[in-house]
Structure formats: C-alpha cells, structure tokens
Design a protein around this motif. Structure first.
Motif, PDB file in Angstrom:
ATOM      1  N   UNK A  65       0.817  -1.217   0.000  1.00  0.00           N
ATOM      2  CA  UNK A  65       0.000   0.000   0.000  1.00  0.00           C
ATOM      3  C   UNK A  65       0.850   1.266   0.000  1.00  0.00           C
ATOM      4  N   UNK A  66       1.944   1.248   0.751  1.00  0.00           N
ATOM      5  CA  UNK A  66       2.702   2.477   0.990  1.00  0.00           C
ATOM      6  C   UNK A  66       3.745   2.797  -0.081  1.00  0.00           C
ATOM      7  N   UNK A  67       4.319   1.766  -0.690  1.00  0.00           N
ATOM      8  CA  UNK A  67       5.423   2.003  -1.629  1.00  0.00           C
ATOM      9  C   UNK A  67       4.995   2.920  -2.774  1.00  0.00           C
ATOM     10  N   UNK A  68       5.818   3.942  -2.993  1.00  0.00           N
ATOM     11  CA  UNK A  68       5.549   4.908  -4.046  1.00  0.00           C
ATOM     12  C   UNK A  68       4.655   6.050  -3.619  1.00  0.00           C
ATOM     13  N   UNK A  69       4.033   5.911  -2.452  1.00  0.00           N
ATOM     14  CA  UNK A  69       3.122   6.952  -1.981  1.00  0.00           C
ATOM     15  C   UNK A  69       3.674   7.720  -0.786  1.00  0.00           C
ATOM     16  N   UNK A  70       4.681   7.157  -0.138  1.00  0.00           N
ATOM     17  CA  UNK A  70       5.366   7.835   0.963  1.00  0.00           C
ATOM     18  C   UNK A  70       6.860   7.652   0.773  1.00  0.00           C
ATOM     19  N   UNK A  71       7.631   8.401   1.540  1.00  0.00           N
ATOM     20  CA  UNK A  71       9.089   8.220   1.567  1.00  0.00           C
ATOM     21  C   UNK A  71       9.465   7.657   2.933  1.00  0.00           C
ATOM     22  N   UNK A  72      10.126   6.508   2.927  1.00  0.00           N
ATOM     23  CA  UNK A  72      10.514   5.848   4.173  1.00  0.00           C
ATOM     24  C   UNK A  72      11.892   6.354   4.597  1.00  0.00           C
ATOM     25  N   UNK A  73      11.928   6.993   5.772  1.00  0.00           N
ATOM     26  CA  UNK A  73      13.200   7.523   6.270  1.00  0.00           C
ATOM     27  C   UNK A  73      14.025   6.475   6.987  1.00  0.00           C
ATOM     28  N   UNK A  74      13.375   5.670   7.822  1.00  0.00           N
ATOM     29  CA  UNK A  74      14.029   4.589   8.558  1.00  0.00           C
ATOM     30  C   UNK A  74      13.055   3.420   8.677  1.00  0.00           C
ATOM     31  N   UNK A  75      13.598   2.204   8.639  1.00  0.00           N
ATOM     32  CA  UNK A  75      12.774   1.011   8.786  1.00  0.00           C
ATOM     33  C   UNK A  75      13.501   0.004   9.666  1.00  0.00           C
ATOM     34  N   UNK A  76      12.764  -0.587  10.603  1.00  0.00           N
ATOM     35  CA  UNK A  76      13.357  -1.499  11.582  1.00  0.00           C
ATOM     36  C   UNK A  76      12.542  -2.787  11.673  1.00  0.00           C
ATOM     37  N   UNK A  92      12.875   4.103  17.785  1.00  0.00           N
ATOM     38  CA  UNK A  92      12.263   5.384  17.452  1.00  0.00           C
ATOM     39  C   UNK A  92      13.164   6.539  17.868  1.00  0.00           C
ATOM     40  N   UNK A  93      13.799   6.401  19.015  1.00  0.00           N
ATOM     41  CA  UNK A  93      14.756   7.432  19.444  1.00  0.00           C
ATOM     42  C   UNK A  93      15.879   7.579  18.426  1.00  0.00           C
ATOM     43  N   UNK A  94      16.366   6.444  17.909  1.00  0.00           N
ATOM     44  CA  UNK A  94      17.432   6.477  16.901  1.00  0.00           C
ATOM     45  C   UNK A  94      16.941   7.123  15.609  1.00  0.00           C
ATOM     46  N   UNK A  95      15.708   6.846  15.216  1.00  0.00           N
ATOM     47  CA  UNK A  95      15.151   7.424  13.992  1.00  0.00           C
ATOM     48  C   UNK A  95      14.998   8.939  14.117  1.00  0.00           C
ATOM     49  N   UNK A  96      14.532   9.375  15.285  1.00  0.00           N
ATOM     50  CA  UNK A  96      14.378  10.816  15.517  1.00  0.00           C
ATOM     51  C   UNK A  96      15.742  11.507  15.455  1.00  0.00           C
ATOM     52  N   UNK A  97      16.746  10.875  16.055  1.00  0.00           N
ATOM     53  CA  UNK A  97      18.094  11.430  16.044  1.00  0.00           C
ATOM     54  C   UNK A  97      18.643  11.510  14.626  1.00  0.00           C
ATOM     55  N   UNK A  98      18.376  10.476  13.829  1.00  0.00           N
ATOM     56  CA  UNK A  98      18.924  10.423  12.468  1.00  0.00           C
ATOM     57  C   UNK A  98      18.196  11.346  11.500  1.00  0.00           C
ATOM     58  N   UNK A  99      16.885  11.436  11.620  1.00  0.00           N
ATOM     59  CA  UNK A  99      16.088  12.171  10.645  1.00  0.00           C
ATOM     60  C   UNK A  99      15.761  13.597  11.080  1.00  0.00           C
ATOM     61  N   UNK A 100      15.671  13.799  12.402  1.00  0.00           N
ATOM     62  CA  UNK A 100      15.201  15.074  12.915  1.00  0.00           C
ATOM     63  C   UNK A 100      13.694  15.060  13.042  1.00  0.00           C
ATOM     64  N   UNK A 108       8.570   7.770  22.927  1.00  0.00           N
ATOM     65  CA  UNK A 108       9.753   8.408  22.350  1.00  0.00           C
ATOM     66  C   UNK A 108       9.394   9.719  21.660  1.00  0.00           C
ATOM     67  N   UNK A 109       8.262   9.740  20.960  1.00  0.00           N
ATOM     68  CA  UNK A 109       7.833  10.961  20.275  1.00  0.00           C
ATOM     69  C   UNK A 109       7.545  12.077  21.280  1.00  0.00           C
ATOM     70  N   UNK A 110       6.881  11.714  22.367  1.00  0.00           N
ATOM     71  CA  UNK A 110       6.589  12.716  23.396  1.00  0.00           C
ATOM     72  C   UNK A 110       7.867  13.253  24.022  1.00  0.00           C
ATOM     73  N   UNK A 111       8.797  12.342  24.304  1.00  0.00           N
ATOM     74  CA  UNK A 111      10.059  12.753  24.931  1.00  0.00           C
ATOM     75  C   UNK A 111      10.868  13.674  24.021  1.00  0.00           C
ATOM     76  N   UNK A 112      10.678  13.514  22.697  1.00  0.00           N
ATOM     77  CA  UNK A 112      11.415  14.347  21.745  1.00  0.00           C
ATOM     78  C   UNK A 112      10.791  15.727  21.582  1.00  0.00           C
TER      79      UNK A 112
END
Length: 371
Positions: free
Chosen positions: A198-209, A223-231, A252-256
C-alpha cells in the motif's frame, strides 16, 4: 468465562462457519481434499494442549486462552480439558513444553510458535507420537495438520491504508518511520509485505526497523534512533506493526518534544491503545475478532483429536515453507479508529465503555460520544 469474552464469542463464532473467506497469498480452495487421519476415533474425554508464545501482548492471556478453553469445554460437553503453558518469548522453553505435552499424551496440540522455524523439529516429534498439531495465529513449520490466523497481509494493507488516510495530501511532505515486528514471527513478514504493498511509491521511508521480540522498549529505542537520524521536523508518520510497539514509539515521540504527534498505527486493539486512540495520541489499530480465531482452533483440534477431518471447518488451504495444502481458516480484520470504537470493540464486548473511559479519558470519550 467472563461476560465480555462470552459476548465476543457469541458475536463472532458464527463467522467462522458462516462466512466464505477469501484466500490470501498462497491460500487456495481446499475443497474436499482427503486428509490423513492422525488419531483413532475418540469421544469427548479429550486432553488438548495449548501453547502460547508470550505474555507481553495482552491478547494471549486475556482473550485467546479463555476463549479456546471455553470452546473446547462446549465441544466436548464439559468432558474435555486443556493443559496450558506460555513460552514467555523463549523458543527453547517452548520446545521443552512441546516435549512435556508429548509426555502427557495430549490428544491434540494447539501451538502458537515463538519461532516458526525453530519449532519444526518439535512439531515432527509430536507427529511421530501421533499427536495432531494445529498452528494457531502463526504458521509454524513442520508437519502441522491445520492452521488458523487472520489474513495477515490484509492486516498490513489495512495498517498502511490507515496511515495514508491520516497523512492525506501530506504523504510526501516528509518521511515516515516503519517499525516492523520480529523476524522470528512469520506474521511480521506478512504485515510488512502488506503494508509496503500500500505504501510504496506513496510515501518516503526515512528509517525502517525489524523490532526484536516485538518489545515496546526495543521499538522505543529504535524510534529514538530514527528521531536522532532524521530530525523530528522530518517525521510525518509512523507505521507500527502492533499496539505494544506503538506505545513505546509514542513515548519516544513525546520525549522528543513533538508539538503535535504524527499519526501512528498499531494492531490488536489493546485497551491502552484504544485509550490512546480516544485521546488522539495513536491514530489507529487493527481489530481482530479473537473469538473467531479461537473457535476455529478449538474446533479443528477437537476434530483432529477424534480422528475426524477438518474440511467442514477449514474451507481453504495455505502452504508453509515445509508443508503444502494445510487446511486453514483465515479470519477477516477491521481497521480501528476513533470513528468505530463503539461499533467494534465495545459492541463485541471486548472492552466496555467504563474500561475505556476512565477519569483520564472521560472528556475525550464525551467528545466522541462514547457512553
């Protein structure tokens, strides 16, 4: 069985036998294909083994175990019994538990594998001992006799579509993070495949785990690592394969310090997740009618224990990596958002409004008309 579970069972039990389910992936119509008998004809005094994989996810102890036990009691006029154990995410322990079931000479075994590949030898040992095995929720390898689960690629598609719906015209304005499940769980690969479809081609994936052992704390670290890497300004949404991980992600999102939380998906309709959806912290989950899956597992296990065919229950087949044409029941799923909480988990008796709408969530529930 408590009233909630009983209502859920009554609400969905008929679906397993009354609905003709669409085959998915390698699934195909089973027809009247004959099956090898796995046990001598027996009556109602049956002993069914039940092995569940872990207790991190609320569903196994709260729903699956009591629903299966209740249905086996009904099918055997109260003469059947269930021997239960939980592997607590330990594949080696689960192998030992299968050996214990063989020693106890159970008449059939319902098995939800911690590691679908590692369990194959244990399944073979059970088969050699004349014990039929029903793979429950996860498609175990080895000579299994039957399988029931949800349409797991469809679960992934439902999750992916929910995220796309939430993003709307912002779908390519930033990047999403994908938090898939454990590589030892074959369902995780199916969720992942369905979501990418469903998602391929319609979104850009920044990080995948691929998240080890489905643990919320591991998803939190990822998620903490993804936030650090992507902003944090780049992250517009998070695909989470289940609700437990969604909880770790949201922490993690709240803490960021996100001003507004991006949409986060989930699966299992856990109470904490339903409350997060009510509060607007989690966008969606996937409601899986556990009673239908439990009904199928119990029915097939009892039939196999009696030496009967399961084609009256299983209307399709699925191929595992080691076994072709496994008689199977795949139960449909429902996307869960703020708009259908009352018509799904509340209506089916999974959660009551009182359980969802505690003091912390009372105002949010009132806004949604949950009463």
């Amino acid at each position: 069985m408590n009233a909630h579970l009983r209502r859920a069972a009554l609400a969905t039990a008929a679906a397993v036998t009354a609905v003709s389910l669409a085959a998915c992936g390698s699934a195909k119509e089973a027809g009247d294909k004959p099956e090898k008998p796995t046990a001598a004809k027996k009556g109602d005094a049956l002993t069914i083994g039940l092995l569940l994989p872990e207790n991190q996810t609320a569903r196994y102890e709260k729903f699956d175990k009591p629903l299966i036990e209740q249905r086996i009691t009904e099918l055997t006029d109260g003469r059947g019994k269930v021997i239960y154990d939980n592997a607590k995410q330990d594949a080696t322990l689960q192998s030992q538990q299968v050996d214990a079931m063989i020693t106890n000479k159970v008449d059939a075994l319902i098995l939800d594998a911690v590691d679908s590949k590692a369990i194959a030898q244990s399944v073979r040992r059970a088969k050699e001992a004349g014990i039929p095995v029903v793979a429950f929720d996860r498609l175990a390898e080895g000579p299994i006799d039957a399988y029931t689960s949800f349409d797991n690629e469809e679960v992934g598609r439902v999750q992916g579509q929910a995220l796309l719906d939430a993003l709307g015209d912002r779908a390519k304005s930033g990047r999403i993070v994908m938090m898939n499940g454990s590589i030892t769980d074959p369902n995780a690969a199916l969720y992942k495949s369905g979501s990418h479809e469903v998602l391929d081609g319609k979104v850009r994936v920044g990080k995948e785990y691929d998240t080890k052992e489905w643990k919320p704390e591991n998803a939190n670290s990822n998620m903490e690592a993804a936030i650090s890497a992507l902003g944090k300004d780049e992250i517009i949404g998070v695909y989470s394969a289940n609700d437990g991980m969604a909880g770790g992600i949201i922490t993690a999102l709240k803490a960021a310090g996100f001003d507004k939380l991006p949409p986060v998906t989930g699966q299992d309709a856990e109470l904490a997740a339903v409350q997060r959806i009510v509060a607007g912290e989690q966008h969606s989950s996937v409601y899986k009618p556990y009673a239908g899956e439990a009904e199928a597992a119990a029915g097939m296990a009892v039939a196999l224990a009696r030496g009967e065919k399961v084609t009256g229950i299983a209307k399709e087949t699925v191929d595992s990596p080691t076994t072709k044409g496994v008689p199977s029941v795949l139960v449909p799923v429902v996307p869960l958002t703020q708009g259908n909480i009352a018509d799904t988990v509340v209506k089916d008796g999974v959660w009551t409004v009182a359980e969802i709408c505690t003091a912390k969530y009372a105002a949010a529930c009132a806004r949604l008309g949950l009463k």
